[in-house]
Design a protein around this motif. Structure first.
Motif: not given
Length: 157
Positions: A28-51
């Motif tokens: 809702d904050v980002a203006g994406l679907s929940a599934s798109q947001c989930s994929r982005r969050r997982m990518r950010l976690e995998d790439e250690k942007v979210i540590s």
């Protein structure tokens, strides 16, 4: 450094404010679907942007009312001596942050303690007697003007 777009930045900014947001709330904050947001969050976690994720505890509520900064000068400047000092710092739970510096001091430690006696114990019984340490100077915080771990994401692209 990885490439992030405006959607990633919205997700990161929202998570800095509240790490417990659901994927739907983030979407809702980002203006994406929940599934798109989930994929982005997982990518950010995998790439250690979210540590990681953690709870911010109130030091004052738990009786840790004293913050001090301790400047350390090493006895000798050698890789071995620096290693011994680093190992010491890693063992002391009261040390919240530790930095290697340029300038007059070799290291700066931020410690959070219950009282002056605890500070005295760390300075006199842990740091001063250690073979790697030549000089210790401490400063007690009188008032905290700002505290944050948030990165300045605005204007980033």
């Amino acid at each position: 450094m990885i490439s992030v777009d405006a959607f990633d930045l919205k997700i990161l900014a929202a998570l800095q404010d509240d790490g417990r947001l659901t994927n739907q709330e983030l979407a809702d904050v980002a203006g994406l679907s929940a599934s798109q947001c989930s994929r982005r969050r997982m990518r950010l976690e995998d790439e250690k942007v979210i540590s990681g994720y953690h709870a911010d505890l109130s030091s004052e509520s738990l009786g840790f009312t004293l913050i001090a900064f301790i400047h350390i000068t090493l006895a000798t400047h050698s890789p071995d001596n620096a290693k011994h000092f680093r190992n010491l710092v890693l063992r002391v739970d009261a040390v919240q942050e530790a930095y290697s510096l340029t300038g007059d001091a070799d290291y700066l430690l931020k410690v959070v303690l219950r009282d002056l006696k605890s500070l005295s114990d760390i300075v006199n019984n842990v740091l001063m007697p250690h073979r790697s340490v030549a000089h210790v100077r401490s400063s007690i915080v009188l008032d905290r003007l700002k505290e944050t771990s948030k990165l300045p994401l605005k204007g980033m692209r």
